[in-house]
Design a protein around this motif. Structure first.
Motif, PDB file in Angstrom:
ATOM      1  N   VAL A 129      18.288  36.683  -8.371  1.00 58.07           N
ATOM      2  CA  VAL A 129      19.177  37.587  -7.645  1.00 58.07           C
ATOM      3  C   VAL A 129      20.536  36.935  -7.427  1.00 58.07           C
ATOM      4  N   CYS A 130      21.592  37.723  -7.575  1.00 61.37           N
ATOM      5  CA  CYS A 130      22.944  37.219  -7.313  1.00 61.37           C
ATOM      6  C   CYS A 130      23.217  37.214  -5.818  1.00 61.37           C
ATOM      7  N   LEU A 131      24.108  36.337  -5.383  1.00 58.38           N
ATOM      8  CA  LEU A 131      24.574  36.365  -4.010  1.00 58.38           C
ATOM      9  C   LEU A 131      25.443  37.602  -3.802  1.00 58.38           C
ATOM     10  N   ALA A 132      25.579  38.030  -2.552  1.00 58.81           N
ATOM     11  CA  ALA A 132      26.231  39.300  -2.236  1.00 58.81           C
ATOM     12  C   ALA A 132      27.631  39.420  -2.825  1.00 58.81           C
ATOM     13  N   PHE A 133      28.346  38.323  -2.905  1.00 58.81           N
ATOM     14  CA  PHE A 133      29.739  38.335  -3.365  1.00 58.81           C
ATOM     15  C   PHE A 133      29.876  37.957  -4.841  1.00 58.81           C
ATOM     16  N   GLU A 134      28.794  37.501  -5.453  1.00 58.72           N
ATOM     17  CA  GLU A 134      28.872  36.808  -6.738  1.00 58.72           C
ATOM     18  C   GLU A 134      29.340  37.701  -7.889  1.00 58.72           C
ATOM     19  N   GLY A 135      28.829  38.935  -7.939  1.00 60.95           N
ATOM     20  CA  GLY A 135      29.142  39.813  -9.053  1.00 60.95           C
ATOM     21  C   GLY A 135      30.626  40.022  -9.258  1.00 60.95           C
ATOM     22  N   ASP A 136      31.358  40.289  -8.170  1.00 62.16           N
ATOM     23  CA  ASP A 136      32.803  40.530  -8.267  1.00 62.16           C
ATOM     24  C   ASP A 136      33.556  39.289  -8.723  1.00 62.16           C
ATOM     25  N   LEU A 137      33.033  38.119  -8.414  1.00 65.53           N
ATOM     26  CA  LEU A 137      33.764  36.886  -8.709  1.00 65.53           C
ATOM     27  C   LEU A 137      33.572  36.399 -10.139  1.00 65.53           C
ATOM     28  N   TRP A 147      18.873  32.402 -23.304  1.00 62.70           N
ATOM     29  CA  TRP A 147      17.679  31.835 -22.701  1.00 62.70           C
ATOM     30  C   TRP A 147      17.108  32.755 -21.621  1.00 62.70           C
ATOM     31  N   THR A 148      15.801  32.764 -21.481  1.00 66.61           N
ATOM     32  CA  THR A 148      15.107  33.429 -20.379  1.00 66.61           C
ATOM     33  C   THR A 148      14.426  32.335 -19.572  1.00 66.61           C
ATOM     34  N   ILE A 149      14.732  32.280 -18.288  1.00 69.06           N
ATOM     35  CA  ILE A 149      14.232  31.181 -17.453  1.00 69.06           C
ATOM     36  C   ILE A 149      12.908  31.565 -16.797  1.00 69.06           C
ATOM     37  N   ASP A 150      11.931  30.695 -16.909  1.00 70.74           N
ATOM     38  CA  ASP A 150      10.624  30.909 -16.292  1.00 70.74           C
ATOM     39  C   ASP A 150      10.780  31.074 -14.781  1.00 70.74           C
ATOM     40  N   ASP A 151      10.111  32.086 -14.214  1.00 67.93           N
ATOM     41  CA  ASP A 151      10.206  32.360 -12.773  1.00 67.93           C
ATOM     42  C   ASP A 151       9.835  31.144 -11.926  1.00 67.93           C
ATOM     43  N   LYS A 152       8.924  30.319 -12.411  1.00 68.51           N
ATOM     44  CA  LYS A 152       8.483  29.160 -11.633  1.00 68.51           C
ATOM     45  C   LYS A 152       9.640  28.185 -11.372  1.00 68.51           C
ATOM     46  N   LEU A 153      10.590  28.155 -12.283  1.00 71.86           N
ATOM     47  CA  LEU A 153      11.728  27.252 -12.126  1.00 71.86           C
ATOM     48  C   LEU A 153      12.740  27.772 -11.106  1.00 71.86           C
ATOM     49  N   LEU A 154      12.631  29.035 -10.742  1.00 72.22           N
ATOM     50  CA  LEU A 154      13.645  29.679  -9.911  1.00 72.22           C
ATOM     51  C   LEU A 154      13.197  29.908  -8.470  1.00 72.22           C
ATOM     52  N   GLN A 155      12.003  29.500  -8.120  1.00 70.72           N
ATOM     53  CA  GLN A 155      11.448  29.837  -6.803  1.00 70.72           C
ATOM     54  C   GLN A 155      12.308  29.330  -5.647  1.00 70.72           C
ATOM     55  N   LEU A 162      18.019  34.552  -1.171  1.00 72.10           N
ATOM     56  CA  LEU A 162      17.586  35.665  -0.314  1.00 72.10           C
ATOM     57  C   LEU A 162      17.947  35.383   1.144  1.00 72.10           C
ATOM     58  N   ALA A 163      17.766  34.133   1.573  1.00 74.12           N
ATOM     59  CA  ALA A 163      18.139  33.753   2.944  1.00 74.12           C
ATOM     60  C   ALA A 163      19.639  33.912   3.152  1.00 74.12           C
ATOM     61  N   CYS A 164      20.423  33.488   2.162  1.00 66.11           N
ATOM     62  CA  CYS A 164      21.881  33.595   2.247  1.00 66.11           C
ATOM     63  C   CYS A 164      22.316  35.054   2.309  1.00 66.11           C
ATOM     64  N   ASN A 165      21.762  35.873   1.441  1.00 71.65           N
ATOM     65  CA  ASN A 165      22.132  37.294   1.440  1.00 71.65           C
ATOM     66  C   ASN A 165      21.781  37.967   2.757  1.00 71.65           C
ATOM     67  N   GLY A 166      20.646  37.558   3.333  1.00 73.45           N
ATOM     68  CA  GLY A 166      20.258  38.121   4.625  1.00 73.45           C
ATOM     69  C   GLY A 166      21.272  37.804   5.708  1.00 73.45           C
ATOM     70  N   ILE A 167      21.776  36.576   5.711  1.00 72.69           N
ATOM     71  CA  ILE A 167      22.781  36.163   6.695  1.00 72.69           C
ATOM     72  C   ILE A 167      24.104  36.881   6.437  1.00 72.69           C
ATOM     73  N   LEU A 168      24.484  36.992   5.156  1.00 71.21           N
ATOM     74  CA  LEU A 168      25.752  37.643   4.817  1.00 71.21           C
ATOM     75  C   LEU A 168      25.757  39.118   5.215  1.00 71.21           C
ATOM     76  N   SER A 188      22.814  23.783   5.979  1.00 69.69           N
ATOM     77  CA  SER A 188      21.569  23.024   6.116  1.00 69.69           C
ATOM     78  C   SER A 188      20.353  23.909   5.876  1.00 69.69           C
ATOM     79  N   THR A 189      20.446  25.177   6.264  1.00 70.04           N
ATOM     80  CA  THR A 189      19.352  26.125   6.033  1.00 70.04           C
ATOM     81  C   THR A 189      19.160  26.356   4.535  1.00 70.04           C
ATOM     82  N   PHE A 190      20.262  26.597   3.837  1.00 68.33           N
ATOM     83  CA  PHE A 190      20.180  26.889   2.406  1.00 68.33           C
ATOM     84  C   PHE A 190      19.721  25.671   1.612  1.00 68.33           C
TER      85      PHE A 190
END
Length: 251
Positions: A129-137, A147-155, A162-168, A188-190
């Motif tokens: 998932v992109c960060l809330a502001f990322e697409g425009d930038l 390349w297709t990245i295995d989901d296990k590498l992205l956890q 997701l935590a960042c987007n929730g705060i934003l 520190s949270t991120f």
């Protein structure tokens, strides 16, 4: 040492001499340790980038990434570099189409962050998932990834995003400086969720600076006609209006 001091050009031209002098005595190490560290860093950048870009197209698995990480560690040992030596510095890393300055403390950390930059760039907008502001930038920098990245590498990356987007979504921020201050206050949270979130923090820092101004300037030019690309006045004005309403413009 005389050969080194008499040389001209790049430090890489006297790499073997620097290594020999540093290994010969404590004085030699004190004199040229800075050059040795610089050479190790430059060589590791080339080695990591070459290893990542050389991966075959298709799915990138955990085993493939760990194999590259081990290759990097073996190369560091070959250069007599200490992966755990603490020396805080900033390194330039290609991330989402721009160079960002990322603070790191060890060579091992630098290898991890460079690998993460590759994985995040390849997966963003797909299974990351992109960060809330990322697409425009970064729209103009996006390229179809081979390349297709295995989901296990992205956890870990996904959890932090997701935590960042929730705060934003909950907090007020109207421009790049406000976003930078907000993300720094929650860093520190991120980083607790994703140790390489320093990339995203460095990206925001860069976009709130003259780097972001250049990206905006380039995007403005994309709205205008040029050799081989016809745009009517109406089309140009419409594209500029969309740009003026974007997150990039607010930065």
């Amino acid at each position: 040492a005389i050969i080194i001091l008499a040389a001209s050009g790049q430090w890489s031209d006297v790499a073997s001499e620097v290594a020999a002098v540093c290994a010969s005595s404590s004085l030699g190490k004190r004199m040229f340790a800075f050059a040795s560290d610089l050479l190790v860093s430059e060589n590791m950048v080339l080695f990591v980038d070459r290893a990542l870009s050389g991966m075959p197209s298709g799915k990138v698995t955990s085993a493939m990434v760990e194999a590259i990480r081990q290759q990097c560690h073996d190369e560091a040992k070959r250069m007599h570099a200490d992966l755990d030596l603490t020396e805080r510095r900033c390194v330039a890393i290609e991330y989402r189409g721009i160079k960002v300055d990322v603070p790191i403390t060890t060579l091992g950390e630098e290898i991890s962050v460079r690998i993460s930059a590759f994985l995040k760039t390849a997966a963003a907008g797909a299974n990351l998932v992109c960060l809330a502001f990322e697409g425009d930038l970064v729209d103009s920098n996006l390229r179809a990834s081979k390349w297709t990245i295995d989901d296990k590498l992205l956890q870990d990356y996904l959890a932090a995003r997701l935590a960042c987007n929730g705060i934003l979504e909950q907090e007020e921020w109207s421009n790049g400086e406000a976003l930078k201050a907000l993300m720094t206050s929650k860093s520190s949270t991120f980083i607790g969720l994703d140790r390489t979130f320093v990339l995203e923090l460095a990206f925001v820092d860069a976009m709130a600076s003259d780097v972001g101004e250049k990206v905006l300037g380039d995007r403005c030019l994309e709205c205008l006609p040029k050799d081989g690309v016809h745009k009517s006045l109406t089309e140009s004005l419409s594209a500029l209006a969309v740009l003026a309403d974007s997150r990039l413009y607010s930065f």
